[in-house]
Scaffold this active site. Sequence first.
Site, PDB file in Angstrom:
ATOM      1  N   GLY A  27       1.092  -1.084   0.157  1.00 36.87           N
ATOM      2  CA  GLY A  27      -0.076   0.022  -0.043  1.00 36.87           C
ATOM      3  C   GLY A  27       1.125   1.154   0.009  1.00 36.87           C
ATOM      4  CG  ASN A  28       0.080   4.686  -1.505  1.00 36.54           C
ATOM      5  OD1 ASN A  28      -0.648   5.480  -0.983  1.00 36.54           O
ATOM      6  ND2 ASN A  28      -0.164   4.066  -2.679  1.00 36.54           N
ATOM      7  CB  THR A  29       1.641   7.099   3.600  1.00 36.11           C
ATOM      8  OG1 THR A  29       2.408   7.975   2.543  1.00 36.11           O
ATOM      9  CG2 THR A  29       2.858   6.272   4.397  1.00 36.11           C
TER      10      THR A  29
END
Length: 415
Positions: free
Chosen positions: A218-220
């Site tokens: 995923g990412n932030t």
Amino acid sequence: MPGRSLSILLGVTGSIAAYKSLDLIRRLEGEGVSVQVVATRNALPFFPVLTAEVFSGHPVETDLFNPVLPRGEGEGRVSHLALLEKADAVLVAPASADFIARMALGLADDLLSTLLLSATVPVLIAPAMEEAMYRHPASSAHRKTLRERGVVEIPPDSGPLASGKSGLGRMASVDRILETLLPVLRETRPPSGPLSGVGVLISSGPTREPLDAVRYIGNTSSGRMGDALARAALARGARVTLVSGPTALPPPPGCDLHRVATAREMEEALGSLFPSHPLLIMAAAVSDYRMKDPVPGKRKKDGGEWTLSLVENPDILKGLAERKKAGQFLVGFAAESSLDPDRLLEKCRNKKVDLLVANDISRTDIGFSSPENEVTLVTPAGGFRTLPRADKTAIAGQILDAVLASGWTPPSALA
Ligand code: C5P
């Protein structure tokens, strides 16, 4: 921006949930909806009138025989009906069992019940009571009667009740009330504005690419930029469709939300929605890679290394740009570690977008999971403009204003 703001008459009746009405007033004011509160006598022990007056900017009315219209101001009119004049809808929240019964019977022995008997605008109720009262055949019959008359019920939630028991009967959350109320209001009087009735498709948030049944890449991205864009477009009168990866944000009231997880799910959702939306804003932080063969079930530890084999995801924006029809306008985002003008211009042209919104991810005070952003707008003709650091709501408004100032005219229909 909208003309005269939307307006509701908020009825507050005798329930411990009346404290939540304060939050409701604040949130409605935040959505540009003006609130006139009318409280019943039974509401008063539960309801901080002065705070409600400060939040709403209007006196809380309670008395059928008061206020008397001053001479010269609508003299001769029945003053309580004047409270309905501006209302685009009436919401009773919390609606007690007793008050629902009085509405169903058409009683008019206090200000709120009298107003409801005169109301010609949509009426909504958010019941709040003990579970036994809610399920009592008398209460069920009264709610059925009201629904048959067109009253919209926002059903209660389950959870701890005032009695200390747990069960069905807690007033719906403010988020859920707004999700029902705002579309009703906007339908009653669609907001005017430069994007009035224009279909705006916004992608938002991160994507999640599974490694196995429980792990993912995923990412932030928090989804705040897409959320702010959706709200700004709604405020300008647009019909907004939001395709969002997993975020912790409640959907902006009044938008059509499609939740997705992976890049390929996002590609599929956007692919079917794109042809009917003149404006696409691709604010999602799409994962560039996914696991080639996600492990079925949960991968067990085996003391060795786990080498991931990743393949590239489709570039959704590029794919959509290739299918772009006359009249459509595309906005792309670029999260870059340095804002090199040549690279940005190349990306803008390569992605075939009409506007590229770039932000510098080397800065921790703006961007991905921050409430603020500072962006550079790039056009394919080589135009550059920096929108100085501001909260994402303000930046979202400026991005939409830049789209509208670009010379693009939203088409009345797409070919
Ligand atoms: O190439 P880059 O990832 O910098 O491009 C960013 C823009 O492209 C964003 O608007 C993003 O939403 C979009 N994008 C996409 N599909 C991908 C990767 C990014 O649509 N696989």
